[in-house]
Scaffold this active site. Sequence first.
Site, mmCIF file in Angstrom:
data_model
loop_
_atom_site.group_PDB
_atom_site.id
_atom_site.type_symbol
_atom_site.label_atom_id
_atom_site.label_comp_id
_atom_site.label_asym_id
_atom_site.label_seq_id
_atom_site.Cartn_x
_atom_site.Cartn_y
_atom_site.Cartn_z
ATOM 1 N N SER A 83 -1.152 0.718 -0.804
ATOM 2 C CA SER A 83 -2.341 -0.113 -1.020
ATOM 3 C C SER A 83 -2.483 -1.008 0.208
ATOM 4 O O SER A 83 -1.724 -1.952 0.384
ATOM 5 C CB SER A 83 -2.174 -0.962 -2.286
ATOM 6 N N LYS A 157 -9.116 1.111 -4.519
ATOM 7 C CA LYS A 157 -7.879 0.547 -5.084
ATOM 8 C C LYS A 157 -8.001 -0.961 -5.270
ATOM 9 O O LYS A 157 -7.525 -1.529 -6.265
ATOM 10 C CB LYS A 157 -6.683 0.868 -4.182
ATOM 11 N N LYS A 225 -1.103 -9.475 -2.718
ATOM 12 C CA LYS A 225 -1.624 -8.877 -1.481
ATOM 13 C C LYS A 225 -2.939 -8.159 -1.721
ATOM 14 O O LYS A 225 -3.922 -8.355 -1.010
ATOM 15 C CB LYS A 225 -0.594 -7.898 -0.919
#
Length: 280
Positions: A83, A157, A225
């Site tokens: 990701s 994502k 993140k």
Amino acid sequence: MGGAMASRFLSAGYTVTIYARNPSKIPHLQSQGAHLADSPSHLARNSDVIFTMLGHPSDVRQIVSENLIPFLTPNTILIDHTSSHPVLAKQIYDTAREKNCWAVDAPVSGGDIGAKEGKLAILAGGNEDVVKWLNPLFDVLGKVTFVGGPGKGQSCKIANQIVVGANLLGLSEGLVFAEKAGLDKREFVEAVKGGAAGSMVMELFGERMIGRDFRPGGFTEYMVKDLGMGLDVGAEEGDDVVVLPGAALHKQMFTAMVANGDGKLGTQGLITVIERMNGK
């Protein structure tokens, strides 16, 4: 997750060469027949298709941009399951094409269970024909969906994480409220899971939250993140910034987990933050 994915390829009969920065991940895969590369460059020179699963965009820059792509042979396909940032994914795609290679950004959703069972949702960005050619490999890992050009897999994502984070926060608050109201938490989940409150998040994490099982499928620090990329991606691309007040809120809640020293726990540990706020 990378180890579980490699294990599935080995079980499916593919020849697999691995490189792992953490040596503890190597013996199990070697016992299944995996070959060992002593460096990313060795892997790049001797592979037709390369899968990477890393932690942060900085890791992708170090491993993929600096130590894989420069050593690729023509027509190699590089699939990054990390990701990461959409802008970085586009840069990797462009650099790979300069070497007559292909890159696919293909982050996944489904956690450790999905990786082990081959039930990952794979969100692929890049060249559609290349993704179709890779379908037999993706089928070993789960179900792939082509979502657009380079970087679009990463954007998909991030959107996924915005939804998952909101569901985790709602589930955490619902369980804390249910307990405070004197309800049995398992009975609460059983009662509502078939209605509008039911979700894959509830299915995957409800019992884990109730049973205090915070072992990670994905680290909470990675959720911080991912949500952070969603909050700044518009600014970095020079596009209109998307206002995401909910994502900003639950990023702060996951950040509280990290501040509490729980960044290596699974994201279902978010319930501990709500509990602390309620004096538990």
